[in-house]
Design a protein around this motif. Structure first.
Motif, PDB file in Angstrom:
ATOM      1  N   PHE A  60     100.945  95.071   3.832  1.00  0.00           N
ATOM      2  CA  PHE A  60     102.087  94.619   4.204  1.00  0.00           C
ATOM      3  C   PHE A  60     102.778  95.849   5.419  1.00  0.00           C
ATOM      4  O   PHE A  60     102.656  96.620   5.279  1.00  0.00           O
ATOM      5  N   LEU A  61     103.784  95.537   5.747  1.00  0.00           N
ATOM      6  CA  LEU A  61     104.255  96.057   7.097  1.00  0.00           C
ATOM      7  C   LEU A  61     105.535  95.981   7.165  1.00  0.00           C
ATOM      8  O   LEU A  61     105.962  95.262   6.921  1.00  0.00           O
ATOM      9  N   LEU A  62     106.063  97.325   7.516  1.00  0.00           N
ATOM     10  CA  LEU A  62     107.135  97.623   6.850  1.00  0.00           C
ATOM     11  C   LEU A  62     108.119  97.427   8.432  1.00  0.00           C
ATOM     12  O   LEU A  62     107.430  98.251  10.069  1.00  0.00           O
ATOM     13  N   THR A  63     108.884  97.119   8.626  1.00  0.00           N
ATOM     14  CA  THR A  63     109.692  96.042  10.328  1.00  0.00           C
ATOM     15  C   THR A  63     111.197  96.572  10.160  1.00  0.00           C
ATOM     16  O   THR A  63     112.012  97.220   9.124  1.00  0.00           O
ATOM     17  N   MET A  64     111.918  96.718  11.287  1.00  0.00           N
ATOM     18  CA  MET A  64     113.476  96.533  10.791  1.00  0.00           C
ATOM     19  C   MET A  64     113.751  97.970  10.598  1.00  0.00           C
ATOM     20  O   MET A  64     114.796  98.299   9.737  1.00  0.00           O
ATOM     21  N   TYR A  65     113.110  99.480  11.086  1.00  0.00           N
ATOM     22  CA  TYR A  65     113.343 100.592  10.182  1.00  0.00           C
ATOM     23  C   TYR A  65     114.263 101.530  11.449  1.00  0.00           C
ATOM     24  O   TYR A  65     113.814 101.582  11.627  1.00  0.00           O
ATOM     25  N   ASP A  66     115.149 101.858  10.380  1.00  0.00           N
ATOM     26  CA  ASP A  66     116.875 102.512  11.149  1.00  0.00           C
ATOM     27  C   ASP A  66     116.173 104.580  10.257  1.00  0.00           C
ATOM     28  O   ASP A  66     116.632 104.182   9.103  1.00  0.00           O
ATOM     29  N   GLN A  84     101.566 101.372  -2.525  1.00  0.00           N
ATOM     30  CA  GLN A  84     100.248 102.085  -1.962  1.00  0.00           C
ATOM     31  C   GLN A  84      99.832 101.906  -0.803  1.00  0.00           C
ATOM     32  O   GLN A  84      99.815 101.793  -0.031  1.00  0.00           O
ATOM     33  N   THR A  85      98.674 102.380  -0.951  1.00  0.00           N
ATOM     34  CA  THR A  85      97.377 101.889   0.324  1.00  0.00           C
ATOM     35  C   THR A  85      97.301 100.396   0.749  1.00  0.00           C
ATOM     36  O   THR A  85      96.896 100.590   1.835  1.00  0.00           O
ATOM     37  N   MET A  86      98.107 100.196   0.228  1.00  0.00           N
ATOM     38  CA  MET A  86      98.306  98.236   0.945  1.00  0.00           C
ATOM     39  C   MET A  86      99.124  98.654   2.113  1.00  0.00           C
ATOM     40  O   MET A  86      99.222  97.679   3.058  1.00  0.00           O
ATOM     41  N   VAL A  87     100.174  99.419   2.193  1.00  0.00           N
ATOM     42  CA  VAL A  87     100.815  99.437   3.237  1.00  0.00           C
ATOM     43  C   VAL A  87     100.210  99.679   4.517  1.00  0.00           C
ATOM     44  O   VAL A  87      99.701 101.078   4.180  1.00  0.00           O
ATOM     45  N   PHE A  88     100.400  99.717   5.717  1.00  0.00           N
ATOM     46  CA  PHE A  88     100.564 100.158   6.822  1.00  0.00           C
ATOM     47  C   PHE A  88     100.837 101.083   6.799  1.00  0.00           C
ATOM     48  O   PHE A  88     101.566 101.542   6.372  1.00  0.00           O
ATOM     49  N   GLU A  89      99.792 102.696   7.526  1.00  0.00           N
ATOM     50  CA  GLU A  89     100.558 103.471   8.185  1.00  0.00           C
ATOM     51  C   GLU A  89     101.530 103.644   9.377  1.00  0.00           C
ATOM     52  O   GLU A  89     102.844 104.419   9.719  1.00  0.00           O
ATOM     53  N   THR A  90     101.399 102.691  10.031  1.00  0.00           N
ATOM     54  CA  THR A  90     102.325 101.836  11.604  1.00  0.00           C
ATOM     55  C   THR A  90     103.760 101.430  10.805  1.00  0.00           C
ATOM     56  O   THR A  90     103.696 100.976   9.340  1.00  0.00           O
ATOM     57  N   ILE A  91     104.721 101.959  11.588  1.00  0.00           N
ATOM     58  CA  ILE A  91     105.743 101.387  10.950  1.00  0.00           C
ATOM     59  C   ILE A  91     106.454 100.491  12.242  1.00  0.00           C
ATOM     60  O   ILE A  91     106.460 101.508  13.178  1.00  0.00           O
ATOM     61  N   ASN A 112     104.645 101.497  18.871  1.00  0.00           N
ATOM     62  CA  ASN A 112     104.512 101.024  17.419  1.00  0.00           C
ATOM     63  C   ASN A 112     103.819  99.603  17.292  1.00  0.00           C
ATOM     64  O   ASN A 112     102.896 100.189  16.562  1.00  0.00           O
ATOM     65  N   HIS A 113     103.912  98.869  18.280  1.00  0.00           N
ATOM     66  CA  HIS A 113     103.320  97.586  18.138  1.00  0.00           C
ATOM     67  C   HIS A 113     101.157  98.126  18.981  1.00  0.00           C
ATOM     68  O   HIS A 113     100.724  98.102  18.151  1.00  0.00           O
ATOM     69  N   LEU A 114     101.125  99.352  19.919  1.00  0.00           N
ATOM     70  CA  LEU A 114      99.792  99.793  20.257  1.00  0.00           C
ATOM     71  C   LEU A 114      99.796 100.258  18.719  1.00  0.00           C
ATOM     72  O   LEU A 114      98.014 100.306  18.976  1.00  0.00           O
ATOM     73  N   ASN A 115     100.628 101.015  18.376  1.00  0.00           N
ATOM     74  CA  ASN A 115      99.565 101.818  16.772  1.00  0.00           C
ATOM     75  C   ASN A 115      98.854 101.157  16.174  1.00  0.00           C
ATOM     76  O   ASN A 115      98.324 101.101  15.392  1.00  0.00           O
ATOM     77  N   LEU A 116     100.139 100.203  15.570  1.00  0.00           N
ATOM     78  CA  LEU A 116      99.201  99.209  14.862  1.00  0.00           C
ATOM     79  C   LEU A 116      97.896  98.699  15.171  1.00  0.00           C
ATOM     80  O   LEU A 116      97.324  98.000  14.322  1.00  0.00           O
ATOM     81  N   ALA A 117      97.563  98.208  16.534  1.00  0.00           N
ATOM     82  CA  ALA A 117      97.059  97.354  17.049  1.00  0.00           C
ATOM     83  C   ALA A 117      94.983  98.076  16.485  1.00  0.00           C
ATOM     84  O   ALA A 117      94.043  97.590  16.330  1.00  0.00           O
ATOM     85  N   LYS A 118      95.540  99.704  17.018  1.00  0.00           N
ATOM     86  CA  LYS A 118      94.422 100.463  16.915  1.00  0.00           C
ATOM     87  C   LYS A 118      94.300 100.581  15.737  1.00  0.00           C
ATOM     88  O   LYS A 118      92.822 100.678  15.172  1.00  0.00           O
ATOM     89  N   GLU A 119      95.042 100.379  13.927  1.00  0.00           N
ATOM     90  CA  GLU A 119      95.317 100.733  13.087  1.00  0.00           C
ATOM     91  C   GLU A 119      94.489  99.584  12.597  1.00  0.00           C
ATOM     92  O   GLU A 119      93.517  99.890  11.460  1.00  0.00           O
TER      93      GLU A 119
END
Length: 260
Positions: A181-187, A205-212, A241-248
């Motif tokens: 699960f990817l959290l988007t539009m976070y402020d 829980q653990t199914m949520v990406f660390e990257t936001i 953010n998206h580079l971090n997601l790709a690395k994850e």
């Protein structure tokens, strides 16, 4: 063999196409060969990468309905190693045209299977619905990323999506996993964003990406210039953010392969 990842949420406006474009671009910058399949009749991923939807000769529609060679529908983007299979408004009618087909849920899988050897990752940007094309995408996919926006009603409708995924796992694609699960539009300044963040993490829980993925002006502007954020403003929060997601995602796949 490439990994096929669908991006799905039947709720519109959750940042699905933004993620599809920018995650694909980030994976390519990290020297992976990437194909983005635009499986949404609105064709926002196609136009967001600078292609004129009206002048496209071959799209996903022709591959699904006319059975053309998928390779003839591939377009190169500005980033080396990053191709797109564009969409077209005709895709709106494809679901009706497919109704009487044998194995109609597996048409897209045949297409991705024929291209898997050429790419490290094939991403499918699904339309905001749970129709036949989305079912095709989930049947073709190895895993699914579920973008969840940090807004009111974020979890609304997720039950329906998870139920659909469960049905597909049982009947059409036993290998399908939830990538995350990817959290988007976070402020971070908004209480609401932080409440949604906590709620989604508590639920999944653990199914949520660390990257936001943070709310970011540059990320919103980039598609109107027909570019991923990386080419529009490489130092922007959205690009990072998206580079971090790709690395994850790459790291997760490495550790999965290693543990197997």
């Amino acid at each position: 063999m490439g990994k096929v990842i669908a991006l799905a949420n039947q709720k519109g406006g959750v940042g699905k196409t933004t993620t599809a474009i920018n995650l694909s671009a980030s994976l390519a910058v990290l020297e992976k060969k990437v194909l983005l399949i635009d499986a949404d009749p609105q064709a926002n991923a196609t136009s967001g990468l600078g292609f004129d939807v009206k002048s496209i000769e071959n799209s996903i529609y022709e591959c699904i309905i006319d059975g053309i060679n998928p390779e003839s529908a591939l377009l190169k983007t500005e980033i080396d190693g990053f191709d797109i299979m564009p969409s077209h408004i005709d895709l709106v009618g494809a679901e009706i045209e497919m109704l009487n087909r044998p194995e109609r849920e597996k048409v897209l899988k045949k297409i991705t299977d024929s291209l898997k050897d050429r790419y490290d990752y094939i991403l499918i940007d699904c339309s905001p619905s749970l129709g036949l094309i989305t079912v095709n995408a989930l049947t073709a996919a190895d895993s699914v990323i579920i973008p969840v926006q940090c807004e009111y009603f974020a979890l609304e409708g997720l039950g329906k999506l998870l139920n659909t995924i469960k049905i597909i796992q049982n009947r059409l694609n036993t290998e399908l996993e939830i990538e995350g699960f990817l959290l988007t539009m976070y402020d971070p300044r908004l209480n609401l964003s932080n409440q949604v963040l906590e709620e989604v993490k508590r639920h999944f829980q653990t199914m949520v990406f660390e990257t936001i993925i943070h709310r970011n002006i540059r990320l919103s502007e980039a598609p109107s210039y027909g570019k991923p954020a990386l080419l529009y403003d490489a130092s922007s929060k959205g690009s990072v953010n998206h580079l971090n997601l790709a690395k994850e995602i790459i790291e997760k796949q490495k550790s999965t392969v290693f543990s197997n």
